[in-house]
Design a protein around this motif. Structure first.
Motif, PDB file in Angstrom:
ATOM      1  N   ALA A  95       0.819  -1.209   0.000  1.00  0.00           N
ATOM      2  CA  ALA A  95       0.000   0.000   0.000  1.00  0.00           C
ATOM      3  C   ALA A  95       0.854   1.260   0.000  1.00  0.00           C
ATOM      4  CB  ALA A  95      -0.924   0.001   1.214  1.00  0.00           C
ATOM      5  N   ALA A  96       0.589   2.143  -0.956  1.00  0.00           N
ATOM      6  CA  ALA A  96       1.217   3.461  -0.975  1.00  0.00           C
ATOM      7  C   ALA A  96       0.378   4.395  -0.110  1.00  0.00           C
ATOM      8  CB  ALA A  96       1.295   3.988  -2.402  1.00  0.00           C
ATOM      9  N   TYR A  97       1.038   5.228   0.671  1.00  0.00           N
ATOM     10  CA  TYR A  97       0.316   6.116   1.580  1.00  0.00           C
ATOM     11  C   TYR A  97      -0.270   7.292   0.813  1.00  0.00           C
ATOM     12  CZ  TYR A  97       2.390   3.407   5.312  1.00  0.00           C
ATOM     13  OH  TYR A  97       2.746   2.377   6.135  1.00  0.00           O
ATOM     14  N   PRO A  98      -1.480   7.720   1.160  1.00  0.00           N
ATOM     15  CA  PRO A  98      -2.113   8.842   0.458  1.00  0.00           C
ATOM     16  C   PRO A  98      -1.396  10.159   0.759  1.00  0.00           C
ATOM     17  CG  PRO A  98      -3.448   8.154   2.330  1.00  0.00           C
ATOM     18  CD  PRO A  98      -2.350   7.151   2.216  1.00  0.00           C
ATOM     19  N   ASP A  99      -1.753  11.188  -0.004  1.00  0.00           N
ATOM     20  CA  ASP A  99      -1.077  12.480   0.112  1.00  0.00           C
ATOM     21  C   ASP A  99      -1.178  13.067   1.511  1.00  0.00           C
ATOM     22  OD1 ASP A  99      -0.201  12.441  -2.478  1.00  0.00           O
ATOM     23  OD2 ASP A  99      -1.838  13.659  -3.274  1.00  0.00           O
ATOM     24  N   GLU A 100      -2.346  12.901   2.153  1.00  0.00           N
ATOM     25  CA  GLU A 100      -2.495  13.520   3.478  1.00  0.00           C
ATOM     26  C   GLU A 100      -1.543  12.891   4.495  1.00  0.00           C
ATOM     27  OE1 GLU A 100      -6.138  10.799   2.769  1.00  0.00           O
ATOM     28  OE2 GLU A 100      -4.954  12.300   1.681  1.00  0.00           O
ATOM     29  N   VAL A 101      -1.264  11.599   4.364  1.00  0.00           N
ATOM     30  CA  VAL A 101      -0.300  10.951   5.260  1.00  0.00           C
ATOM     31  C   VAL A 101       1.101  11.461   4.967  1.00  0.00           C
ATOM     32  CG1 VAL A 101       0.744   8.751   5.916  1.00  0.00           C
ATOM     33  CG2 VAL A 101      -1.732   8.906   5.574  1.00  0.00           C
ATOM     34  N   TRP A 102       1.444  11.557   3.702  1.00  0.00           N
ATOM     35  CA  TRP A 102       2.774  12.040   3.339  1.00  0.00           C
ATOM     36  C   TRP A 102       2.978  13.498   3.747  1.00  0.00           C
ATOM     37  CZ3 TRP A 102       7.256  10.067   2.463  1.00  0.00           C
ATOM     38  CH2 TRP A 102       7.362   8.747   2.006  1.00  0.00           C
ATOM     39  N   GLU A 103       1.935  14.293   3.652  1.00  0.00           N
ATOM     40  CA  GLU A 103       2.067  15.689   4.099  1.00  0.00           C
ATOM     41  C   GLU A 103       2.369  15.764   5.587  1.00  0.00           C
ATOM     42  OE1 GLU A 103      -1.568  17.453   2.848  1.00  0.00           O
ATOM     43  OE2 GLU A 103      -1.044  17.371   0.699  1.00  0.00           O
ATOM     44  N   ARG A 104       1.762  14.877   6.360  1.00  0.00           N
ATOM     45  CA  ARG A 104       2.056  14.847   7.795  1.00  0.00           C
ATOM     46  C   ARG A 104       3.503  14.392   8.043  1.00  0.00           C
ATOM     47  NH1 ARG A 104      -1.850  11.811   9.039  1.00  0.00           N
ATOM     48  NH2 ARG A 104      -0.837   9.822   9.507  1.00  0.00           N
ATOM     49  N   ILE A 105       3.939  13.386   7.303  1.00  0.00           N
ATOM     50  CA  ILE A 105       5.315  12.901   7.458  1.00  0.00           C
ATOM     51  C   ILE A 105       6.308  13.973   7.021  1.00  0.00           C
ATOM     52  CG2 ILE A 105       6.989  11.226   6.589  1.00  0.00           C
ATOM     53  CD1 ILE A 105       4.670   9.210   6.423  1.00  0.00           C
ATOM     54  N   GLU A 106       6.034  14.646   5.910  1.00  0.00           N
ATOM     55  CA  GLU A 106       6.942  15.681   5.412  1.00  0.00           C
ATOM     56  C   GLU A 106       7.059  16.839   6.390  1.00  0.00           C
ATOM     57  OE1 GLU A 106       6.053  14.718   0.709  1.00  0.00           O
ATOM     58  OE2 GLU A 106       4.892  16.225   1.805  1.00  0.00           O
ATOM     59  N   ALA A 107       5.959  17.192   7.047  1.00  0.00           N
ATOM     60  CA  ALA A 107       6.029  18.248   8.051  1.00  0.00           C
ATOM     61  C   ALA A 107       6.923  17.831   9.217  1.00  0.00           C
ATOM     62  CB  ALA A 107       4.621  18.593   8.550  1.00  0.00           C
ATOM     63  N   GLU A 108       6.840  16.555   9.622  1.00  0.00           N
ATOM     64  CA  GLU A 108       7.713  16.058  10.686  1.00  0.00           C
ATOM     65  C   GLU A 108       9.172  16.077  10.243  1.00  0.00           C
ATOM     66  OE1 GLU A 108       7.207  15.017  13.799  1.00  0.00           O
ATOM     67  OE2 GLU A 108       5.074  15.489  13.790  1.00  0.00           O
ATOM     68  N   PHE A 114      17.950  17.558  11.366  1.00  0.00           N
ATOM     69  CA  PHE A 114      18.698  16.299  11.239  1.00  0.00           C
ATOM     70  C   PHE A 114      18.157  15.472  10.076  1.00  0.00           C
ATOM     71  CE2 PHE A 114      18.629  11.721  12.283  1.00  0.00           C
ATOM     72  CZ  PHE A 114      19.982  11.463  12.282  1.00  0.00           C
ATOM     73  N   PHE A 115      16.832  15.297  10.031  1.00  0.00           N
ATOM     74  CA  PHE A 115      16.233  14.485   8.971  1.00  0.00           C
ATOM     75  C   PHE A 115      16.376  15.172   7.615  1.00  0.00           C
ATOM     76  CE2 PHE A 115      13.775  12.632  12.558  1.00  0.00           C
ATOM     77  CZ  PHE A 115      14.136  11.317  12.362  1.00  0.00           C
ATOM     78  N   SER A 116      16.115  16.464   7.571  1.00  0.00           N
ATOM     79  CA  SER A 116      16.194  17.170   6.294  1.00  0.00           C
ATOM     80  C   SER A 116      17.597  17.094   5.718  1.00  0.00           C
ATOM     81  CB  SER A 116      15.780  18.633   6.481  1.00  0.00           C
ATOM     82  OG  SER A 116      14.427  18.723   6.876  1.00  0.00           O
ATOM     83  N   ALA A 117      18.603  17.319   6.566  1.00  0.00           N
ATOM     84  CA  ALA A 117      19.983  17.311   6.073  1.00  0.00           C
ATOM     85  C   ALA A 117      20.371  15.931   5.549  1.00  0.00           C
ATOM     86  CB  ALA A 117      20.933  17.747   7.188  1.00  0.00           C
ATOM     87  N   ARG A 118      20.001  14.891   6.278  1.00  0.00           N
ATOM     88  CA  ARG A 118      20.378  13.538   5.860  1.00  0.00           C
ATOM     89  C   ARG A 118      19.665  13.146   4.558  1.00  0.00           C
ATOM     90  NH1 ARG A 118      22.321  10.246  10.140  1.00  0.00           N
ATOM     91  NH2 ARG A 118      22.367   8.539   8.621  1.00  0.00           N
ATOM     92  N   LEU A 119      18.385  13.472   4.467  1.00  0.00           N
ATOM     93  CA  LEU A 119      17.640  13.109   3.259  1.00  0.00           C
ATOM     94  C   LEU A 119      18.129  13.907   2.053  1.00  0.00           C
ATOM     95  CD1 LEU A 119      14.059  12.834   4.776  1.00  0.00           C
ATOM     96  CD2 LEU A 119      15.376  10.964   3.792  1.00  0.00           C
ATOM     97  N   LEU A 120      18.385  15.196   2.253  1.00  0.00           N
ATOM     98  CA  LEU A 120      18.868  16.004   1.143  1.00  0.00           C
ATOM     99  C   LEU A 120      20.258  15.559   0.706  1.00  0.00           C
ATOM    100  CD1 LEU A 120      17.608  19.501   2.322  1.00  0.00           C
ATOM    101  CD2 LEU A 120      16.776  18.206   0.363  1.00  0.00           C
TER     102      LEU A 120
END
Length: 317
Positions: A95-108, A114-120
């Motif tokens: 199952a792929a997560y819907p946009d609203e779930v991803w928006e919540r994860i992206e805000a976190e 730390f997360f932004s730097a590692r992912l980028l």
């Protein structure tokens, strides 16, 4: 399995056909998977007690029987060569997560540097699994029933060796590009990183806050202590959570203290007392072609002269 006439259902099938140019696993022995996310993915699969089917699939993966592997949101497709002339089509759904779930994860993710730097930087930190779980969107399947597995081969076992080979090649695809795992869950690499840059930029000084709860007129939004009319406090994220409580230091004091050591330094750094020809004593005598022992003596006298000049001494030693 036997047929009504007592023969084997798979009697017509021999060993798999040899493949040229297939996707061959980089690992030739032992475990497959180098990164934490690929090992974790395979650990989850092996925890489902799938037995020797995974072992046979690992051998297929190392022989290069997988011809094609594609990852899309919610679906992995592959083509695996077996004993028949035509390769078997393989599909693995998650199952792929819907946009609203991803928006919540992206805000976190954007709320913590730390997360932004590692992912980028192209990396998935270990803590990412915990963040996804806390958001109610586990990164890895929690039960075998969450995986929709289908193969075009006649084997009723799930997973068959063709599916298992695809799982192992998928783990190595995650090694090569960890964002393939997130893509399978519904977010492509470019889209995710663009979202993080946008959210981080909006939360930076001078931009609008990325936290909807901190927007003007939002219920319960805290007032900005510095404030003008309608101003609100921006959410504190990343290093600001640690540094925010420290007392302010005037800029002039910061400049004056920039080059100072935080601890007292000794009056003079310690030195090792050695003779000027220490290097010559450590090396063997040079060959006759470049001067032999005579060259060593001439270099020794030169080093002593240099040593006296450096020390400002007339000591003849």
């Amino acid at each position: 399995m036997t047929t009504p006439d007592g023969g084997s259902r798979f009697a017509e099938f021999g060993p798999p056909r040899r493949v040229e140019g297939g996707l061959k696993a980089r690992s030739t022995r032992g475990a497959i998977g180098r990164s934490w996310w690929s090992r974790r993915f395979l650990e989850v699969l092996e925890s489902f007690a799938l037995g020797t089917r995974l072992t046979r699939g690992r051998a297929y993966a190392r022989r290069g029987q997988v011809l094609r592997l594609d990852v899309a949101p919610g679906l992995v497709t592959a083509s695996v060569q077996g004993s028949r002339p035509d390769p078997y089509p393989v599909r693995i759904g998650l199952a792929a997560y819907p946009d609203e779930v991803w928006e919540r994860i992206e805000a976190e993710l954007a709320g913590q540097a730390f997360f932004s730097a590692r992912l980028l930087a192209g990396d998935l930190p270990d803590e990412l699994e915990e963040l996804f779980a806390a958001a109610g969107a586990p990164l890895f399947p929690g039960a075998v029933g969450e995986l929709a597995q289908h193969c075009g081969c006649p084997d009723f076992a799930v997973p068959c060796k063709h599916l298992a080979a695809t799982f192992y090649l998928l783990a190595e695809a995650f090694d090569a590009d960890p964002f393939q795992l997130l893509h399978w869950r519904g977010r492509a690499r470019g889209e995710l990183l663009d979202r993080l840059r946008t959210l981080r930029g909006a939360a930076a000084p001078g931009g609008a806050s990325a936290d909807p709860a901190a927007a003007p007129d939002a219920p319960g939004a805290p007032a900005d202590p510095a404030g003008g009319p309608g101003s609100v406090a921006r959410p504190v994220a990343g290093a600001g959570r640690v540094l925010g409580g420290l007392p302010a230091v005037p800029p002039d004091d910061e400049v004056d203290r920039f080059w100072l050591s935080p601890v007292a330094l000794p009056d003079r750094p310690p030195t090792l007392a050695t003779g000027p020809e220490l290097l010559l004593r450590q090396l063997g005598p040079p060959g006759a072609a470049i001067g032999g022992p005579g060259l060593v003596e001439r270099l020794r006298r030169a080093y002593r002269e240099f040593g006296r000049d450096a020390a400002g001494s007339d000591d003849p030693r």
